[in-house]
Design an enzyme around this catalytic site. Structure first.
Site, PDB file in Angstrom:
ATOM      1  N   HIS A 337       0.823  -1.206   0.000  1.00 40.51           N
ATOM      2  CA  HIS A 337       0.000   0.000   0.000  1.00 40.51           C
ATOM      3  C   HIS A 337       0.862   1.263   0.000  1.00 40.51           C
ATOM      4  O   HIS A 337       2.030   1.231   0.398  1.00 40.51           O
ATOM      5  CB  HIS A 337      -0.938  -0.016   1.201  1.00 40.51           C
ATOM      6  CG  HIS A 337      -1.921  -1.137   1.165  1.00 40.51           C
ATOM      7  ND1 HIS A 337      -2.925  -1.301   2.095  1.00 40.51           N
ATOM      8  CD2 HIS A 337      -2.068  -2.174   0.293  1.00 40.51           C
ATOM      9  CE1 HIS A 337      -3.649  -2.378   1.809  1.00 40.51           C
ATOM     10  NE2 HIS A 337      -3.127  -2.933   0.720  1.00 40.51           N
ATOM     11  N   GLU A 339       0.741   3.901   1.870  1.00 36.67           N
ATOM     12  CA  GLU A 339       1.198   4.275   3.210  1.00 36.67           C
ATOM     13  C   GLU A 339       2.373   3.406   3.652  1.00 36.67           C
ATOM     14  O   GLU A 339       3.315   3.895   4.281  1.00 36.67           O
ATOM     15  CB  GLU A 339       0.055   4.120   4.223  1.00 36.67           C
ATOM     16  CG  GLU A 339      -1.195   4.919   3.881  1.00 36.67           C
ATOM     17  CD  GLU A 339      -2.229   4.084   3.140  1.00 36.67           C
ATOM     18  OE1 GLU A 339      -3.418   4.167   3.480  1.00 36.67           O
ATOM     19  OE2 GLU A 339      -1.840   3.344   2.214  1.00 36.67           O
ATOM     20  N   CYS A 363      -6.345   1.472   5.398  1.00 38.46           N
ATOM     21  CA  CYS A 363      -7.055   0.227   5.679  1.00 38.46           C
ATOM     22  C   CYS A 363      -6.611  -0.338   7.031  1.00 38.46           C
ATOM     23  O   CYS A 363      -5.777   0.236   7.726  1.00 38.46           O
ATOM     24  CB  CYS A 363      -6.804  -0.788   4.568  1.00 38.46           C
ATOM     25  SG  CYS A 363      -5.108  -1.412   4.555  1.00 38.46           S
ATOM     26  N   CYS A 366      -2.806  -0.889   7.341  1.00 38.96           N
ATOM     27  CA  CYS A 366      -1.944   0.287   7.424  1.00 38.96           C
ATOM     28  C   CYS A 366      -2.117   1.075   8.718  1.00 38.96           C
ATOM     29  O   CYS A 366      -1.153   1.664   9.232  1.00 38.96           O
ATOM     30  CB  CYS A 366      -2.211   1.213   6.238  1.00 38.96           C
ATOM     31  SG  CYS A 366      -1.710   0.513   4.642  1.00 38.96           S
TER      32      CYS A 366
END
Length: 446
Positions: A337, A339, A363, A366
């Site tokens: 992801h 992040e 999410c 993360c």
């Protein structure tokens, strides 16, 4: 999966199995360097020098840091001083040819190569305001001599985006044609193409190879990159204000009540949207930027499969894709992801009290990582999600926001209501083919 060099038409109904064309890293880095020129600052204080944006790229071609002219220091100088222990064999993308001060620092830092746009150099005021050309020519000579005696390569860089890249980006997120054309026209006329400078660039930059034929090609390349940029910017300009989901009495970043920080948040959000265009996720591009309390960018990332992975090495289907015989897995376990990449690739160890600007709600995977690193503020490019979507869950971040004891400070980008003019995509105030017509007129005169 870099930028396409052959023609291809995106399907009307994109599939996860499609090979998507995306902007190349090098073109993206130069776009970001130019974008950083516009960063809103409280104090510029660089005299008559042009503002400069700069991007530091590691030897493994990973973006490491970005900066710009501000607080009395030139953009390249700021970048080098902040990351002096990571400069050897790096590449630096600069929005303009640097002045002699920045050039001698580049030479001493042992970076490998410097790229800059063929627009007016950082010290162009010497040409514009000088009584003769001597001062400008002397500064150009100093810059070139410094590069000449070093092992650093200096290169003019003309960014471009293949039509396939722009078409794929538009197929994934539709934007109003009227707005795209107006935005591209603005970028060309105000940021990338100055007729007065272009006429003298061959001798003044100098750019010996820049003849009339190259001039026409450079104009086309600038048209292509500004067309792609217009798509990304229109997509990111869904709002120009923020709403606080949670607040605290003392906040290091407040884009709601502080107008400068609001403009800075908008700028960082646009940067995140640019980063998202590098994704190789078949469905969704996400971009993330981490900034410290001094508004220095300390982390950048986009979502995608592991670095250097090839098409077909990992599953690409999402939850919403219909079942296919023989499919046993989906993409979620393999996508890193935005992040996560921003946290992993950050350019400083301590990011406590920093701010995360991200195009999408973090999410459940993360959120604990963000909390663990001590990030205290998150700015979202959408309304916060509070749902579960198959293998992608968005429950932990809202729980953190709602925590009565120690909530995360969270802001949401507020969408502007669409005007009737914006909805009327075909009713364009920019006449069809206006930019192409201008280009033809320009080159029939030379």
């Amino acid at each position: 999966m870099e930028e396409a060099t052959t023609s291809s038409t995106p399907s009307k109904n994109p599939s996860y199995s499609d090979r998507d064309f995306r902007i190349s890293k090098e073109n993206l880095f130069m776009v970001i360097a130019k974008h950083m020129e516009e960063f809103p600052v409280k104090r510029l204080d660089i005299g008559k020098y042009e503002r400069v944006g700069a991007v530091l790229v590691l030897p493994n071609d990973m973006i490491h840091a970005v900066d710009c002219s501000r607080n009395g220091v030139h953009g390249v100088a700021r970048l080098l001083m902040a990351h002096q222990d990571n400069l050897k064999d790096c590449k630096v993308f600069v929005s303009r040819k640097p002045c002699s001060l920045c050039t001698k620092l580049l030479v001493q830092s042992k970076v490998k190569r410097v790229f800059y746009l063929p627009i007016e150099p950082e010290y162009d005021y010497l040409r514009r305001e000088g009584k003769n050309d001597d001062d400008f020519a002397d500064e150009t000579s100093r810059v070139d001599e410094l590069f000449k005696v070093s092992s650093i390569g200096q290169s003019v860089f003309v960014p471009r985006a293949g039509q396939d890249v722009t078409d794929v980006a538009e197929s994934k997120a539709k934007t109003p044609k009227k707005d795209r054309e107006a935005k591209q026209k603005y970028l060309m006329e105000n940021k990338y193409w100055n007729d007065e400078w272009i006429k003298v660039a061959q001798l003044k930059l100098p750019w010996r190879a820049f003849d009339d034929n190259m001039r026409a090609q450079v104009y086309k390349d600038f048209e292509s990159i500004t067309e792609w940029m217009a798509h990304v910017l229109i997509k990111s300009e869904i709002g120009d204000s923020f709403e606080a989901v949670t607040r605290k009495e003392s906040m290091s970043f407040d884009p709601c009540s502080n107008d400068l920080e609001r403009r800075q948040a908008i700028h960082f959000m646009k940067l995140a949207f640019f980063l998202a265009e590098r994704t190789d996720d078949p469905r969704k591009g996400v971009g993330a930027v981490i900034v410290n309390n001094c508004k220095d960018v300390v982390g950048l990332g986009w979502n995608g499969f592991p670095t250097k992975s090839l098409y077909g090495e990992f599953p690409r289907a999402a939850d919403k894709d219909p079942p296919v015989e023989g499919r046993v897995d989906k993409k979620y376990s393999y996508i890193i992801h935005a992040e996560q990449n921003a946290l992993l690739m950050r350019n400083t160890k301590n990011i406590v009290d920093s701010t995360l600007i991200v195009t999408m709600t973090p999410c459940d995977d993360c959120t604990p990582l963000i909390e663990m690193q001590g990030i205290k503020t998150v700015v979202l490019g959408e309304k916060m999600r509070r749902d579960t979507r198959g293998l992608m869950n968005f429950t932990k971040f809202p729980q953190w926001v709602d925590d009565k004891d120690d909530p995360i400070v969270c802001f949401e980008l507020q969408k502007q209501p669409q005007s009737q003019e914006r909805k009327a995509d075909d009713d364009s105030s920019v006449k069809k083919g206006e930019i192409e017509s201008a280009r033809k007129q320009l080159f029939t005169k030379t």
